[in-house]
Design a protein around this motif. Sequence first.
Motif, PDB file in Angstrom:
ATOM      1  N   GLY A 156       0.711  -1.148  -0.057  1.00  0.00           N
ATOM      2  CA  GLY A 156      -0.250  -0.126  -0.059  1.00  0.00           C
ATOM      3  C   GLY A 156       0.859   1.376   0.038  1.00  0.00           C
ATOM      4  O   GLY A 156       0.447   2.346   0.229  1.00  0.00           O
ATOM      5  N   THR A 157       2.214   1.295  -0.227  1.00  0.00           N
ATOM      6  CA  THR A 157       2.959   2.099  -0.070  1.00  0.00           C
ATOM      7  C   THR A 157       2.777   3.640  -1.396  1.00  0.00           C
ATOM      8  O   THR A 157       2.476   2.777  -2.345  1.00  0.00           O
ATOM      9  N   THR A 158       2.877   4.580  -0.896  1.00  0.00           N
ATOM     10  CA  THR A 158       2.611   5.615  -2.161  1.00  0.00           C
ATOM     11  C   THR A 158       3.963   6.503  -2.203  1.00  0.00           C
ATOM     12  O   THR A 158       4.083   7.448  -2.765  1.00  0.00           O
ATOM     13  N   ASP A 159       4.932   5.973  -1.454  1.00  0.00           N
ATOM     14  CA  ASP A 159       6.350   6.476  -1.357  1.00  0.00           C
ATOM     15  C   ASP A 159       7.142   6.398  -2.632  1.00  0.00           C
ATOM     16  O   ASP A 159       8.043   7.250  -2.867  1.00  0.00           O
ATOM     17  N   LEU A 160       6.643   5.278  -3.532  1.00  0.00           N
ATOM     18  CA  LEU A 160       7.500   4.832  -4.373  1.00  0.00           C
ATOM     19  C   LEU A 160       6.625   4.863  -5.691  1.00  0.00           C
ATOM     20  O   LEU A 160       5.505   4.989  -5.641  1.00  0.00           O
TER      21      LEU A 160
END
Length: 269
Positions: free
Chosen positions: A208-212
């Motif tokens: 669920g990462t939105t950092d990448l």
Amino acid sequence: MKKNLSLVLVTAMFATVLAGCGSSGSGVSTANDHLARIQTAGKITIATEGCWAPFTYHDETTDELVGFDVEIAAAIAKKLGVEADFQEVAFDGGLTGVTTGAFDMMANGVDVTDERSNTYDFTEPYAYDHAVVVTLATNEDIKSFDDLNGRTTANSAGSTYEAMGKEHGATVSNVDTLGETMTLVQNGTVEATINANTSAQDYFNTTGTTDLKVAAVDPEVTKYAIPLAKGADNDTLRKAINEAIEELRKEGKLAEISQKYFGADITAE
């Protein structure tokens, strides 16, 4: 007469011993036939990392070794009539083990390259993908593979992605798992990682990462196949695996396994 009879018996016994040497017991010589030796043993030893989702990894609940490549390899073994014996090892160790004979084959999203084809005899491809560059979502400096020149990346030792980073002028840090490559990008230790698009998307979805983000996509198709040690010893094995792959494709099994792990069919070019 006794001397002649004795000579005949000795000759016959000697011929029987010679016929038995290097035989599987069914009249098939195993001396120069890897497939025959595998079938005699009743198992095929398969190198895999076990830490590269969704290709080969451990289920969080059961800790069972699972993944796209794991199921594909197990299905191939079943077609060969033998047990799949998975051995978890680092990527470069798996390739080396295939060369030395420690492993019969490797199933780990190994892509076919000209350089590897000098060392290994590959089966027909069973899946297709694209390499991508992953960076921080806020990174505006890397928008292509060429932008990696003079920058830092992280990848598995011996992988095509490590080689691609170096070819584009990056300084590559070697790590063991996909998760580690992503973590190093996230914490700023490296500026990017090159990986399979399928693996990157799976990582984004599961964490669920939105950092990448995917900053660049290689237009060239990556072909995944099974590497075998070079030589006539593997001719029948390669043929048998190719036949198994084709049967699994026609039966819809390849597509079924692909849909299970990717939500799409990556087994058709």
